[in-house]
Write an enzyme that holds these catalytic residues in place. Structure first.
Site, PDB file in Angstrom:
ATOM      1  N   ASP A  61       0.553  -1.297  -0.049  1.00  0.00           N
ATOM      2  CA  ASP A  61       0.038   0.216   0.163  1.00  0.00           C
ATOM      3  C   ASP A  61       0.634   1.553   0.297  1.00  0.00           C
ATOM      4  O   ASP A  61       2.117   1.622   0.738  1.00  0.00           O
ATOM      5  CB  ASP A  61      -0.831   0.376   1.693  1.00  0.00           C
ATOM      6  CG  ASP A  61      -2.045  -1.360   1.372  1.00  0.00           C
ATOM      7  OD1 ASP A  61      -2.273  -1.559   0.522  1.00  0.00           O
ATOM      8  OD2 ASP A  61      -1.955  -1.528   2.763  1.00  0.00           O
ATOM      9  N   ASP A  67       0.887   7.623   7.927  1.00  0.00           N
ATOM     10  CA  ASP A  67       0.691   6.123   8.497  1.00  0.00           C
ATOM     11  C   ASP A  67       1.821   6.307   8.827  1.00  0.00           C
ATOM     12  O   ASP A  67       2.139   5.562   9.790  1.00  0.00           O
ATOM     13  CB  ASP A  67       1.099   6.009   7.354  1.00  0.00           C
ATOM     14  CG  ASP A  67      -0.398   4.872   6.334  1.00  0.00           C
ATOM     15  OD1 ASP A  67      -0.445   5.135   5.027  1.00  0.00           O
ATOM     16  OD2 ASP A  67      -1.187   4.870   6.988  1.00  0.00           O
ATOM     17  N   ASP A 111      -4.916   2.829  10.684  1.00  0.00           N
ATOM     18  CA  ASP A 111      -6.125   2.200  10.043  1.00  0.00           C
ATOM     19  C   ASP A 111      -7.418   3.395   8.737  1.00  0.00           C
ATOM     20  O   ASP A 111      -7.713   4.238  10.050  1.00  0.00           O
ATOM     21  CB  ASP A 111      -6.829   1.196  10.917  1.00  0.00           C
ATOM     22  CG  ASP A 111      -8.257   0.979  10.125  1.00  0.00           C
ATOM     23  OD1 ASP A 111      -8.178  -0.093   8.853  1.00  0.00           O
ATOM     24  OD2 ASP A 111      -9.380   0.711  10.245  1.00  0.00           O
ATOM     25  N   GLU A 275      -5.328  -6.509  12.253  1.00  0.00           N
ATOM     26  CA  GLU A 275      -6.436  -6.213  11.583  1.00  0.00           C
ATOM     27  C   GLU A 275      -7.087  -7.621  11.867  1.00  0.00           C
ATOM     28  O   GLU A 275      -8.317  -7.229  12.810  1.00  0.00           O
ATOM     29  CB  GLU A 275      -6.641  -5.595  10.349  1.00  0.00           C
ATOM     30  CG  GLU A 275      -5.639  -4.628   9.419  1.00  0.00           C
ATOM     31  CD  GLU A 275      -5.797  -4.151   8.211  1.00  0.00           C
ATOM     32  OE1 GLU A 275      -5.610  -5.063   7.773  1.00  0.00           O
ATOM     33  OE2 GLU A 275      -5.965  -3.078   7.970  1.00  0.00           O
TER      34      GLU A 275
HETATM   35  P1  AHG Z   1      -5.368   0.318   6.319  1.00  0.00           P
HETATM   36  O1  AHG Z   1      -6.160   1.952   5.857  1.00  0.00           O
HETATM   37  O2  AHG Z   1      -4.765   0.158   7.644  1.00  0.00           O
HETATM   38  O3  AHG Z   1      -4.702  -0.348   4.744  1.00  0.00           O
HETATM   39  O4  AHG Z   1      -6.895  -0.108   5.858  1.00  0.00           O
HETATM   40  C1  AHG Z   1      -7.933  -0.026   4.977  1.00  0.00           C
HETATM   41  C2  AHG Z   1      -8.553  -0.978   5.185  1.00  0.00           C
HETATM   42  C3  AHG Z   1     -10.002  -1.448   6.381  1.00  0.00           C
HETATM   43  O5  AHG Z   1      -9.567   0.072   6.739  1.00  0.00           O
HETATM   44  C4  AHG Z   1     -11.067  -1.129   5.372  1.00  0.00           C
HETATM   45  O6  AHG Z   1     -12.272  -1.990   5.684  1.00  0.00           O
HETATM   46  C5  AHG Z   1     -10.287  -1.789   4.392  1.00  0.00           C
HETATM   47  O7  AHG Z   1      -9.269  -1.185   3.734  1.00  0.00           O
HETATM   48  C6  AHG Z   1     -11.317  -0.911   2.838  1.00  0.00           C
HETATM   49  O8  AHG Z   1     -11.354  -1.645   2.161  1.00  0.00           O
HETATM   50  P2  AHG Z   1     -11.517  -1.030   0.513  1.00  0.00           P
HETATM   51  O9  AHG Z   1     -10.810   0.578   0.117  1.00  0.00           O
HETATM   52  O10 AHG Z   1     -10.712  -1.785  -0.811  1.00  0.00           O
HETATM   53  O11 AHG Z   1     -13.271  -1.030   0.353  1.00  0.00           O
HETATM   54 MN    MN Z   2      -6.257  -1.764   8.994  1.00  0.00          MN
HETATM   55 MN    MN Z   3      -2.575   1.080   8.162  1.00  0.00          MN
END
Ligand code: AHG
Ligand code: MN
Ligand code: MN
Length: 347
Positions: A61, A67, A111, A275
């Protein structure tokens, strides 16, 4: 910092030194969360905090400024705690903290990163477990334990309120940060999730990528009172796991992030250690259930710090129903022939 959170932590720790270490670590995490909250409030949700950096994290990511900032703040908190290893979404390898500690922490420092610049609730998710003797020298041994080994887990929500949802293995409780008080005070004791779901949370834009069983489950929710469920459902998707989870703790529902056919998404998007496991721990201690669609999340043995897993959690009865669909929708008594494979999503 003395607050009803402090009193709660002390009451749960008793004279057990390991639980006293858990309490001290939670206190340090709270101080870190207040720093992150103050950064968000001062930096607002403008471009700076949401700015994408050139780097990506272990999961591939794109990293946002916040972050990385949150990761630094929580790493410092781990180093001020009886924690041997700090395993973070934002760092490929576990970071050595205190060799004389007793715990390991798996953490998602920030998150809901995609929501940083939209002023939507975001959070921090953490999981605490015993480092074990083998794990003391070898972090991979420390982090390859099933979620049932957790001593405590929880998440902070940086939203209209700064909340801490916490379970130390004896119910799930909600604490709110009170600036006047200068600490966290209890807001909801012993959360109890409604076993029936009236709402489902899923990113429906991925519909065409899901397995047929998942499409059937969602089709039947969408068919509402005219369909085999014979009642209507509402849908919510915030895109911050912490916010979707808190809503389900408070008013019930079911959350689904299934595996799908997109490249790299065979096991969905969410990570098991920092998570799914902590969320599952809190949800089970609130009377709910959490699976990968079929198998209990807390019994899955991870194959790495950044292992992904499909995640379904919420009201116990609804999570069990999803597992029946995933096992074999054709066998479902709830799907009478009348409804067959009709789908509202397919033209
Ligand atoms: P993070 O920002 O830590 O990567 O987590 C994002 C996760 C979680 O918080 C959320 O439920 C999901 O990604 C959303 O995914 P989509 O953007 O694919 O909907
Ligand atoms: Mn997350
Ligand atoms: Mn995260």
């Amino acid at each position: 910092m003395s607050s009803s959170l402090d009193a709660y932590l002390q009451s749960q720790a008793g004279s057990d030194p390991l639980r006293a270490d858990v309490a001290e670590t939670v206190r340090q995490l709270c101080l870190a969360a207040i720093k992150v909250r103050n950064t968000i409030l001062s930096g607002g949700t403008g471009d700076t905090l949401a700015a994408s950096r050139e780097a990506t994290n272990a999961g591939g990511d794109i990293q946002k400024e916040l972050d990385v900032l949150a990761d630094r703040v929580f790493e410092e908190a781990a180093k001020a705690s009886p924690v041997v290893w700090y395993g973070s979404e934002e760092q490929e390898e576990p970071v050595a903290a205190n060799p004389t500690g007793t715990l390991a922490i798996a953490i998602d420092p920030l998150d809901g990163s995609s929501n940083i610049d939209t002023n939507v609730s975001i959070g921090t998710i953490f999981s605490l477990f015993p480092v074990g003797e083998e794990g003391r020298a070898n972090p991979h041994a420390a982090f390859l334990q099933p979620g049932t080994s957790q001593l405590a887990a929880g998440f902070f929500i940086y939203g209209p309120q700064l909340l801490l949802v916490l379970s130390v293995g004896n119910g799930t409780h909600v604490f709110i940060f009170s600036p006047a008080f200068g600490g966290f005070v209890e807001m909801r004791a012993s959360v109890d999730i409604d076993p029936r779901a009236k709402e489902f949370a899923i990113n429906a834009s991925n519909y065409r990528h899901w397995e047929p069983q998942m499409r059937s489950y969602i089709d039947d929710c969408l068919a509402g009172v005219e369909g085999p469920r014979e009642r209507d459902f509402n849908m919510r998707w915030i895109g911050s796991l912490v916010a979707d989870c808190y809503r389900i703790l408070v008013r019930g529902g079911v959350f689904l992030y299934p595996g799908d056919a997109r490249k790299g998404y065979a096991k969905g998007r969410l990570r098991l250690l920092y998570e799914a496991n902590p969320i599952a721990f809190c949800v089970e201690h609130a009377g709910g259930a959490a699976t990968d669609g079929v198998t209990r999340i807390l019994e899955i043995v991870p194959d790495g710090l950044h292992a992904r897993t499909p995640l379904v959690f919420g009201g116990k009865r609804e999570v069990e129903r999803v597992a029946r669909y995933m096992a074999d929708p054709a066998s479902l008594s709830e799907r009478s022939p009348l409804f067959g494979k009709r789908s509202l999503f397919r033209a």
